[in-house]
Structure formats: structure tokens, C-alpha cells
Design an enzyme around this catalytic site. Sequence first.
Site, mmCIF file in Angstrom:
data_model
loop_
_atom_site.group_PDB
_atom_site.id
_atom_site.type_symbol
_atom_site.label_atom_id
_atom_site.label_comp_id
_atom_site.label_asym_id
_atom_site.label_seq_id
_atom_site.Cartn_x
_atom_site.Cartn_y
_atom_site.Cartn_z
ATOM 1 N N TYR A 14 0.815 -1.218 0.000
ATOM 2 C CA TYR A 14 0.000 0.000 0.000
ATOM 3 C C TYR A 14 0.854 1.277 0.000
ATOM 4 O O TYR A 14 0.698 2.139 0.861
ATOM 5 C CB TYR A 14 -0.965 0.000 1.203
ATOM 6 C CG TYR A 14 -2.095 -0.990 1.018
ATOM 7 C CD1 TYR A 14 -3.209 -0.658 0.262
ATOM 8 C CD2 TYR A 14 -2.022 -2.271 1.568
ATOM 9 C CE1 TYR A 14 -4.239 -1.573 0.058
ATOM 10 C CE2 TYR A 14 -3.048 -3.193 1.368
ATOM 11 C CZ TYR A 14 -4.151 -2.840 0.613
ATOM 12 O OH TYR A 14 -5.162 -3.741 0.408
ATOM 13 N N TYR A 141 -12.487 -7.430 6.766
ATOM 14 C CA TYR A 141 -11.294 -7.570 5.916
ATOM 15 C C TYR A 141 -11.027 -9.054 5.705
ATOM 16 O O TYR A 141 -10.922 -9.812 6.670
ATOM 17 C CB TYR A 141 -10.055 -6.909 6.535
ATOM 18 C CG TYR A 141 -8.842 -7.094 5.660
ATOM 19 C CD1 TYR A 141 -8.650 -6.286 4.523
ATOM 20 C CD2 TYR A 141 -7.916 -8.106 5.896
ATOM 21 C CE1 TYR A 141 -7.572 -6.480 3.675
ATOM 22 C CE2 TYR A 141 -6.830 -8.307 5.054
ATOM 23 C CZ TYR A 141 -6.667 -7.493 3.954
ATOM 24 O OH TYR A 141 -5.602 -7.695 3.104
ATOM 25 N N ASP A 242 -13.708 -16.473 9.370
ATOM 26 C CA ASP A 242 -12.348 -16.098 8.985
ATOM 27 C C ASP A 242 -11.569 -15.786 10.265
ATOM 28 O O ASP A 242 -11.631 -14.688 10.794
ATOM 29 C CB ASP A 242 -12.385 -14.892 8.038
ATOM 30 C CG ASP A 242 -10.984 -14.464 7.598
ATOM 31 O OD1 ASP A 242 -10.005 -14.976 8.149
ATOM 32 O OD2 ASP A 242 -10.897 -13.600 6.701
ATOM 33 N N LYS A 271 -1.984 -16.342 9.236
ATOM 34 C CA LYS A 271 -1.165 -15.447 10.063
ATOM 35 C C LYS A 271 -0.293 -16.151 11.120
ATOM 36 O O LYS A 271 0.842 -16.453 10.836
ATOM 37 C CB LYS A 271 -2.044 -14.351 10.649
ATOM 38 C CG LYS A 271 -2.485 -13.384 9.540
ATOM 39 C CD LYS A 271 -2.887 -12.031 10.045
ATOM 40 C CE LYS A 271 -2.840 -10.995 8.947
ATOM 41 N NZ LYS A 271 -4.128 -10.669 8.340
HETATM 42 C C1 LIG Z 1 -4.633 -10.811 6.999
HETATM 43 C C2 LIG Z 1 -5.992 -11.354 6.802
HETATM 44 C C3 LIG Z 1 -6.351 -12.017 5.613
HETATM 45 C C4 LIG Z 1 -5.405 -12.142 4.445
HETATM 46 O O1 LIG Z 1 -4.252 -12.861 4.750
HETATM 47 P P1 LIG Z 1 -2.941 -12.700 3.833
HETATM 48 O O2 LIG Z 1 -2.004 -13.722 4.383
HETATM 49 O O3 LIG Z 1 -2.476 -11.292 4.005
HETATM 50 O O4 LIG Z 1 -3.351 -12.987 2.434
HETATM 51 C C5 LIG Z 1 -7.623 -12.537 5.530
HETATM 52 N N1 LIG Z 1 -8.500 -12.410 6.536
HETATM 53 C C6 LIG Z 1 -8.186 -11.793 7.686
HETATM 54 C C7 LIG Z 1 -9.203 -11.696 8.785
HETATM 55 C C8 LIG Z 1 -6.935 -11.221 7.859
HETATM 56 O O5 LIG Z 1 -6.638 -10.580 8.989
#
Ligand SMILES: *Cc1c(COP(=O)(O)O)cnc(C)c1O
Length: 419
Positions: A14, A141, A242, A271
Site C-alpha cells: 500500500y 477484511y 475467517d 497469520k
Molecule cells: C490478513 C488477513 C487475511 C489475508 O491474509 P494474507 O495472508 O495477508 O493474504 C484474511 N482475513 C483476515 C481476517 C486477515 O486478517
Amino acid sequence: MDLEFDQQHVWHPYTSTLHPLRCYPVTQASGVHLQLEDGRQLVDGMSSWWSAIHGYNHPTLNEAAKAQIDKMSHVMFGGITHQPAVELCRKLVNMTPDPLQHVFLADSGSVAVEVALKMALQYWHAKGEKRPKFLTVKHGYHGDTFAAMSVTDPNNSMHSLYKGFLPEHIFAESPRCGFFDEWDDADTTDFEQKLKAHSQDIAAVIIEPIVQGAGGMRIYHPQFLKRVRELCDHHGILLIADEIATGFGRTGKLFACEHANISPDIMCLGKALTGGYMTLSATLATRHVANTVCGGDAGCFMHGPTFMGNPLACAVANASLDILLQNQWQEQVKRIENQLADSLPALEKLDKVKAVRWLGAIGVVELHEPVQMESIQQTFVDNGVWIRPFGTLVYIMPPFIINQQELSQLTSAIHIALR
Ligand SMILES: *Cc1c(COP(=O)(O)O)cnc(C)c1O
């Protein structure tokens, strides 16, 4: 380090090539510290975006990576399996809610989300129904790839830029009741109405459980998630949780779904999965979802990344999960949460501050106006900490191993920067 070359040629996340901001050169990292090229040590408040939960340069994780490298770094996953992946999937099946029984390993969080969305679409296709829509909430997100972006907050991810290309999904109002607020039944009204109105078109609901991360750092009431699960059950719609940011202890539970005592049909992890060492993610599904997907025309789930199940990443993930399973994280995260609860409210008195909130090892300070990135970053570094705000949000999610004094350094630096 050639910072001039970096500014001229290296595209950071970004950032603009017209006005490239100066980056800070890091040469080493250990425990909760990042070391700059000039030798200064910064206390890390970001865990490299939620991932380095045990701290940097961890002897056990280093050992796991080295031992695996001497056996094999990678081998294809089609028709071949290996101990690091089998062991990892066994751990994930055991750690996550019981109904989740099948693990699909993928490369990054965004890909784990793509995989989850594809599973949901294939699920309905196999059942002979056309369900092209996803329902989610604003301020979410889910990643930067196209399908993940299509369910990410439309304003934050600038859907207008990709109009005509990006699929258009359904966005309900985001939860307003905070985690510690009194629950208000009206919070789910809009979600409920949207779900009812489109119930025949919706393949799945996708949501970040309890904490909305990069879309606004909002921490919401478990009852919202409980209600979402009930509504999905009632209408026979799949629920995708997620947990990429929230998973592995960050919110004070191993998985944030546990705050609401619910289990999703599909769960995305990423993550912190490898303790911040390597990119690796996983999408878990119930037996019913997996078998329905595979009972369709395609006869299988249609996805298979080149580096799927990378043994090196799996080996480090196994070591990271072993550290978690020793259960010290519970005490560590609780201690961080208590200290945040003691120190953050004082910031609310500053003029610039709109609100503060915290949960587990997450602390958030929301401002009235966006920060001036270059100067605030400099102030943080001058005060010996690494905190990277975005927009109106100054937030920390330090490695779980941070001690009381180091955490005070983070919160004091925020105080100084906002004063
Ligand atoms: C960081 C994140 C993603 C994307 O993960 P990347 O490894 O950056 O592609 C998806 N969902 C959530 C909730 C996130 O925090």
C-alpha cells in the site's frame, strides 16, 4: 542497506511510487525486539501483522526449520504426502471445534479465503442450486485477492476501482455493540433482514469472529456471532469464520468462535499458524461440506496450489502449535489484556482520541482524524517501539511473550505520540 534503491524500485504494501516514504531497515529480530541497522532496538507492537506470537528468532522454531531443511524443503502435494503435513492437519483437527474434520492447506490468508468461498460455491453447485452471493458485514477484511476483496469492506478496499470486474455481494451493517457492552437485540436487525431477503441466493455468510481486523479494528459482542450462527442454521446457509487474524489465542480464546460457543461450517486460518516464520494457511471444513463438495459433478474440490502443504512451513507450524499447546499463552494473553485494561482508558482523555478498546492481546486507539504517517512513525521509532497505525487507528497486538515493562513502553509511546 541501500535505502535509495529501496525507495526507487521496491514496492512496499500500500505505497506510492510517486511519494515513496522512507522505510526503516531491520537487520535482526529476537524475542519482542526488532533491531534497526544502526543498532537501535525497537519493542515490536505488531507481531509482524498478528503472526509472530512467540516472538522472533525462537530457538524451537529455528530448530524445527533447520531439521526439516535437511530432510526436504518442498515436495509436491498431489499424490504425495508427508509427516509434517499429516501431523499439522491432525493438530488442527484436534484444536478446532469438533465438526471441522477436513483440512485444506494453502499458501496465504487470502488464498485460504478464496478456497473457503470456492468450497461454498461448489457445495451449492453439487446440491443443484444456483447461489452466487455471499453475505457479510461492513468493516470486514478478508484479503487482497479478488474474491477475498469482494467480501471486504467496499469503501476500505475501494470496490469502485474494480466495478464490473469484482463480484457484488451483500453487506449488512457491522456490529455496533462492543464486546463488553450490554447486548442490544437490534444489533442484528439489518443482518437478519438482508439474510431473509436474499436467503435463496446466498451460498454462505463470511465473517471475522469477534474482532474485525484490518477493516476497522472493531471488537463486537459474542451474541452477534451467536445470532449469525442461528440464522444460518435456520435458513440452511453455510457459515465461514475467517479466524486468520483472531486464531491461535490472540483474543484470549484459542479461536474467537469460542467466545460465542459456536462452530462454523468452514474456518480459515493463517497469520500466526507458523508463529510468523513462513506463509501458510489452512481452510477447514465439516465432513458434510467436504463430502457434498466432492459428491458434485467435479468429483473433487477444484484447487491445488504449487506449494500446497510445504513441508518446511508445516514443520515450523507444528513446532509453533506445540508451544501453544503448552498453554502458557492463556496466562500471557490474560496478563496483556489486564495491562491494556489498566493503561488504555487514560488515553481516552486526549483530545485526538475518539475511543479505546481492547480484547486479549489486542489494544486499539481510534482517533478523530487520520494520523500523519511519516511523523508518527518517526515518533514511535524515536521512543523505541514499532507501531504501524493505519488511518484513524493506532493499534497494538504484541507477541504473547512481551513483559510488563515492554508493554508499558508501547502504551507510553502511544501516549507521547498522541499528546
Ligand atoms: C490478513 C488477513 C487475511 C489475508 O491474509 P494474507 O495472508 O495477508 O493474504 C484474511 N482475513 C483476515 C481476517 C486477515 O486478517
